[in-house]
Motif scaffolding. Structure first.
Motif, PDB file in Angstrom:
ATOM      1  N   SER A   1       7.020   0.540  -4.888  1.00  0.00           N
ATOM      2  CA  SER A   1       7.428  -0.862  -4.952  1.00  0.00           C
ATOM      3  C   SER A   1       7.062  -1.368  -6.342  1.00  0.00           C
ATOM      4  CB  SER A   1       6.730  -1.693  -3.859  1.00  0.00           C
ATOM      5  OG  SER A   1       5.361  -1.901  -4.185  1.00  0.00           O
ATOM      6  N   PRO A   2       7.589  -2.518  -6.763  1.00  0.00           N
ATOM      7  CA  PRO A   2       7.333  -2.963  -8.140  1.00  0.00           C
ATOM      8  C   PRO A   2       5.900  -3.392  -8.417  1.00  0.00           C
ATOM      9  CG  PRO A   2       9.374  -3.922  -7.294  1.00  0.00           C
ATOM     10  CD  PRO A   2       8.668  -3.299  -6.126  1.00  0.00           C
ATOM     11  N   ASP A   3       5.094  -3.693  -7.387  1.00  0.00           N
ATOM     12  CA  ASP A   3       3.774  -4.279  -7.635  1.00  0.00           C
ATOM     13  C   ASP A   3       2.778  -3.799  -6.586  1.00  0.00           C
ATOM     14  OD1 ASP A   3       1.787  -5.789  -8.729  1.00  0.00           O
ATOM     15  OD2 ASP A   3       2.484  -7.701  -7.938  1.00  0.00           O
ATOM     16  N   PRO A   4       2.276  -2.559  -6.705  1.00  0.00           N
ATOM     17  CA  PRO A   4       1.373  -2.002  -5.683  1.00  0.00           C
ATOM     18  C   PRO A   4      -0.029  -2.602  -5.752  1.00  0.00           C
ATOM     19  CG  PRO A   4       1.596  -0.481  -7.515  1.00  0.00           C
ATOM     20  CD  PRO A   4       2.554  -1.605  -7.783  1.00  0.00           C
ATOM     21  N   ARG A   5      -0.738  -2.497  -4.640  1.00  0.00           N
ATOM     22  CA  ARG A   5      -2.133  -2.948  -4.574  1.00  0.00           C
ATOM     23  C   ARG A   5      -3.090  -1.789  -4.287  1.00  0.00           C
ATOM     24  NH1 ARG A   5      -0.431  -6.465  -6.957  1.00  0.00           N
ATOM     25  NH2 ARG A   5      -0.399  -8.695  -6.535  1.00  0.00           N
ATOM     26  N   ILE A   6      -2.694  -0.874  -3.427  1.00  0.00           N
ATOM     27  CA  ILE A   6      -3.523   0.289  -3.085  1.00  0.00           C
ATOM     28  C   ILE A   6      -2.645   1.525  -3.162  1.00  0.00           C
ATOM     29  CG2 ILE A   6      -4.885   1.423  -1.273  1.00  0.00           C
ATOM     30  CD1 ILE A   6      -5.649  -1.330  -0.238  1.00  0.00           C
ATOM     31  N   LEU A   7      -3.181   2.572  -3.780  1.00  0.00           N
ATOM     32  CA  LEU A   7      -2.447   3.815  -3.985  1.00  0.00           C
ATOM     33  C   LEU A   7      -3.292   4.972  -3.468  1.00  0.00           C
ATOM     34  CD1 LEU A   7      -0.036   5.299  -5.278  1.00  0.00           C
ATOM     35  CD2 LEU A   7      -1.253   5.185  -7.464  1.00  0.00           C
ATOM     36  N   VAL A   8      -2.738   5.768  -2.548  1.00  0.00           N
ATOM     37  CA  VAL A   8      -3.438   6.919  -1.974  1.00  0.00           C
ATOM     38  C   VAL A   8      -2.672   8.177  -2.350  1.00  0.00           C
ATOM     39  CG1 VAL A   8      -4.282   8.007   0.144  1.00  0.00           C
ATOM     40  CG2 VAL A   8      -4.255   5.503  -0.041  1.00  0.00           C
TER      41      VAL A   8
ATOM     42  N   ARG B   1      -5.656   0.211   7.618  1.00  0.00           N
ATOM     43  CA  ARG B   1      -5.235  -0.477   8.833  1.00  0.00           C
ATOM     44  C   ARG B   1      -5.572  -1.957   8.818  1.00  0.00           C
ATOM     45  NH1 ARG B   1      -6.967   4.425  12.998  1.00  0.00           N
ATOM     46  NH2 ARG B   1      -4.906   5.399  13.089  1.00  0.00           N
ATOM     47  N   ARG B   2      -6.641  -2.330   8.118  1.00  0.00           N
ATOM     48  CA  ARG B   2      -7.086  -3.722   8.126  1.00  0.00           C
ATOM     49  C   ARG B   2      -6.622  -4.522   6.919  1.00  0.00           C
ATOM     50  NH1 ARG B   2     -10.859  -5.113  11.842  1.00  0.00           N
ATOM     51  NH2 ARG B   2     -11.818  -3.447  13.072  1.00  0.00           N
ATOM     52  N   SER B   3      -5.952  -3.891   5.974  1.00  0.00           N
ATOM     53  CA  SER B   3      -5.618  -4.573   4.716  1.00  0.00           C
ATOM     54  C   SER B   3      -4.594  -5.686   4.904  1.00  0.00           C
ATOM     55  CB  SER B   3      -5.077  -3.565   3.704  1.00  0.00           C
ATOM     56  OG  SER B   3      -3.805  -3.098   4.118  1.00  0.00           O
ATOM     57  N   GLY B   4      -3.739  -5.566   5.920  1.00  0.00           N
ATOM     58  CA  GLY B   4      -2.670  -6.524   6.090  1.00  0.00           C
ATOM     59  C   GLY B   4      -1.493  -6.295   5.154  1.00  0.00           C
ATOM     60  N   LEU B   5      -1.573  -5.254   4.321  1.00  0.00           N
ATOM     61  CA  LEU B   5      -0.494  -4.955   3.380  1.00  0.00           C
ATOM     62  C   LEU B   5       0.567  -4.090   4.045  1.00  0.00           C
ATOM     63  CD1 LEU B   5      -2.660  -4.003   0.268  1.00  0.00           C
ATOM     64  CD2 LEU B   5      -1.336  -6.104   0.560  1.00  0.00           C
ATOM     65  N   PRO B   6       1.834  -4.261   3.664  1.00  0.00           N
ATOM     66  CA  PRO B   6       2.848  -3.309   4.124  1.00  0.00           C
ATOM     67  C   PRO B   6       2.481  -1.902   3.657  1.00  0.00           C
ATOM     68  CG  PRO B   6       3.869  -5.216   3.085  1.00  0.00           C
ATOM     69  CD  PRO B   6       2.398  -5.312   2.801  1.00  0.00           C
ATOM     70  N   VAL B   7       2.570  -0.931   4.547  1.00  0.00           N
ATOM     71  CA  VAL B   7       2.277   0.457   4.212  1.00  0.00           C
ATOM     72  C   VAL B   7       3.596   1.174   3.937  1.00  0.00           C
ATOM     73  CG1 VAL B   7       1.315   2.639   5.025  1.00  0.00           C
ATOM     74  CG2 VAL B   7       0.170   0.480   5.583  1.00  0.00           C
ATOM     75  N   ILE B   8       3.722   1.725   2.742  1.00  0.00           N
ATOM     76  CA  ILE B   8       4.941   2.419   2.355  1.00  0.00           C
ATOM     77  C   ILE B   8       4.611   3.889   2.122  1.00  0.00           C
ATOM     78  CG2 ILE B   8       6.878   2.498   0.760  1.00  0.00           C
ATOM     79  CD1 ILE B   8       6.313  -0.364  -0.016  1.00  0.00           C
TER      80      ILE B   8
ATOM     81  N   GLY C   1       8.569   3.112   4.746  1.00  0.00           N
ATOM     82  CA  GLY C   1       7.437   2.847   5.605  1.00  0.00           C
ATOM     83  C   GLY C   1       7.385   1.409   6.083  1.00  0.00           C
ATOM     84  N   SER C   2       8.298   0.562   5.634  1.00  0.00           N
ATOM     85  CA  SER C   2       8.258  -0.839   6.025  1.00  0.00           C
ATOM     86  C   SER C   2       8.896  -1.034   7.377  1.00  0.00           C
ATOM     87  CB  SER C   2       8.990  -1.681   4.978  1.00  0.00           C
ATOM     88  OG  SER C   2      10.344  -1.322   4.945  1.00  0.00           O
TER      89      SER C   2
ATOM     90  N   MET D   1       0.841  -1.180   0.000  1.00  0.00           N
ATOM     91  CA  MET D   1       0.000   0.000   0.000  1.00  0.00           C
ATOM     92  C   MET D   1       0.882   1.239   0.000  1.00  0.00           C
ATOM     93  SD  MET D   1      -2.965   1.064   2.675  1.00  0.00           S
ATOM     94  CE  MET D   1      -3.812  -0.457   2.286  1.00  0.00           C
ATOM     95  N   HIS D   2       0.670   2.102  -0.976  1.00  0.00           N
ATOM     96  CA  HIS D   2       1.531   3.265  -1.154  1.00  0.00           C
ATOM     97  C   HIS D   2       0.768   4.549  -0.815  1.00  0.00           C
ATOM     98  CE1 HIS D   2       3.883   0.935  -4.540  1.00  0.00           C
ATOM     99  NE2 HIS D   2       3.800   0.256  -3.401  1.00  0.00           N
ATOM    100  N   ILE D   3       1.331   5.362   0.055  1.00  0.00           N
ATOM    101  CA  ILE D   3       0.701   6.629   0.437  1.00  0.00           C
ATOM    102  C   ILE D   3       1.597   7.784  -0.009  1.00  0.00           C
ATOM    103  CG2 ILE D   3      -0.113   8.054   2.364  1.00  0.00           C
ATOM    104  CD1 ILE D   3      -0.872   5.524   3.814  1.00  0.00           C
ATOM    105  N   GLY D   4       1.053   8.666  -0.835  1.00  0.00           N
ATOM    106  CA  GLY D   4       1.838   9.731  -1.436  1.00  0.00           C
ATOM    107  C   GLY D   4       1.959  10.961  -0.546  1.00  0.00           C
TER     108      GLY D   4
END
Length: 464
Positions: free
Chosen positions: A35-42, A92-99, A125-126, A1-4
């Motif tokens: 990261s090379p393969d994001p799932r969520i982008l904010v 918070r609930r996604s379980g994905l690393p937040v970067i 953010g890891s 999960m990427h937060i800009g």
């Protein structure tokens, strides 16, 4: 999960400047490449579907969810997330690393408990990195704030340099009054030497100026120049003489959750004055000898940061002198512009094999202000022309195309440096043609297409 949160990070080191935060809002498009393969982008600004669709097609991303426009032009992403509890709960609930781009007090507090342990390829953010310190912030954040200081970084460079042949550290002095600054500039100008004047904190070249003897003379002397341009304490640093295609180098690395340092790679930066514009990374971009010097010194810096509690991505920027020695000039304790090039390289290598050369160009002037549909058409045509040269074009910064001085960012990937040069020329020429087209049509400005102000084009970048 990427937060800009680029604007949030930059603002804490630029006196909260609205202009710096605004520019960071556009630069936050680079969050797509944390990261090379994001799932969520904010993202703080709204992005158009064509951009996400193109990136997903070329990089083979699957099911990426994009939340754009979460903050106003000058607002912070983290502050905006506080007012969007449903989105914050999903994070918070996604379980994905937040970067995140970089650590801020607000991001550390808001995202506490959402940073699952990640491998060395993850961004700053890891990992947890939240051991309490007396200020209540956390070790990694505390070290970030300490060594983003160019004075603190310089002290660390001086400590480490004796053990590293090929490294020279320019002299630096912190001055707290205009009188002392004027004396220092006058003395160096009298000796025929240029001087670097730095704010202690700054990002992307913000707060850094090279002052030549000619500029001192044209200003009416050092005192007059300082009176106009110096506010508060500054760093007076020796200017390192040098030129050539390897003048500005950078080396990126990662400190993992266990404190081990992992080198990522070296790149040749494109610097306009003191402002970072982009980078070229990949096989042959930098010869082995300077690359090895940069890697060894950057690893030593990383071990020192790790010993103090830092975890995450960082880089060290260098300038090369006339003798081929490298002078370290700053540490960036966050994700970086070159990080984007390395992430694109890693993804394309996985999909296509090998290691391509990647060049990022973060701020290419557009000849006209373009709404989303016109920008999509323009980039689509440029991309097709690049493919005919064997070059993959990825749009990176796409939200600044309707600014008063519009620009766009791209990444170019190829197997040969000559192809990169040719593709860059294609992109620059196509952007310039926009302005000529509207000027020839007699269009000056308007709600949609408006010719951008004509500006002196900076000298062609040197080949890397």
């Amino acid at each position: 999960m990427h937060i800009g949160n680029v604007g949030d990070f930059n603002a804490q080191f630029a006196d909260g400047s609205p202009a710096v935060r605004r520019a960071g809002g556009h630069y936050a498009c680079l969050a797509a490449f944390y990261s090379p393969d994001p799932r969520i982008l904010v993202l703080p600004r709204q992005v158009e579907e064509f951009w996400v669709r193109e990136l997903s097609h070329v990089l083979e991303w699957q099911d990426i969810a994009v939340y754009g426009g979460v903050a106003g032009e000058d607002g912070g992403v983290v502050e905006a997330l506080r007012s969007r509890p449903a989105l914050l709960e999903r994070i918070r609930r996604s379980g994905l690393p937040v970067i995140t781009w970089g650590r801020t007090p607000e991001s550390e507090r808001l995202l506490a408990g959402t940073r699952p342990t990640a491998g060395p390829r993850a961004g700053p953010g890891s990992g947890t990195g939240t051991d309490p310190e007396p200020d209540g912030l956390g070790q990694a954040l505390s070290v970030t704030r300490r060594y983003e200081s160019k004075a603190a970084a310089h002290r660390l460079f001086r400590t480490l340099a004796p053990a590293h042949p090929g490294i020279m550290v320019p002299a630096q002095e912190r001055v707290t009054s205009r009188r002392r600054a004027a004396r220092a500039l006058a003395a160096r100008a009298a000796a025929g030497a240029a001087t670097v004047v730095k704010a202690e904190y700054g990002v992307g070249g913000y707060g850094t100026t090279v002052v030549t003897p000619r500029q001192v003379a044209e200003a009416g002397g050092a005192r007059a120049l300082v009176k106009r341009s110096v506010r508060g304490a500054v760093l007076i640093e020796e200017y390192v003489q040098g030129s050539g295609p390897l003048r500005n180098l950078t080396f990126d690395a990662v400190v993992d959750d266990g404190g081990a340092v992992h080198p990522v790679g070296v790149g040749v930066m494109d610097i306009d004055g003191t402002s970072y514009q982009g980078v070229t990374v990949g096989p042959g971009a930098v010869p082995d000898a300077p690359a090895g010097v940069a890697e060894r010194f950057t690893a030593a810096v990383g071990r020192a940061l790790a010993a103090e509690g830092y975890r995450g991505w960082y880089d060290v920027d260098f300038v090369m002198d006339r003798a081929g020695r490298l002078a370290p000039v700053e540490i960036n304790l966050r994700l970086t512009g070159p990080a984007v090039a390395f992430m694109v390289q890693a993804r394309l290598a996985r999909l296509q094999g090998g290691r391509p050369l990647v060049r990022t160009l973060d701020r290419l002037p557009l000849g006209a202000r373009l709404p989303a549909a016109a920008l999509a058409d323009h980039l689509g045509e440029v991309s097709r022309r690049c493919r005919s040269l064997g070059v993959t074009l990825l749009p990176t910064v796409v939200t600044a195309a309707f600014e008063p001085h519009p620009y766009v960012g791209v990444a170019l990937a190829a197997r040969a440096p000559g192809a990169l040069d040719a593709a860059e020329a294609v992109v620059r020429s196509a952007n310039d043609a926009l302005g000529r087209m509207f000027m020839d049509a007699g269009v000056s400005s308007g709600p949609s297409f408006g010719a951008a102000p004509r500006r002196t084009r900076r000298p062609r970048r040197r080949r890397s």
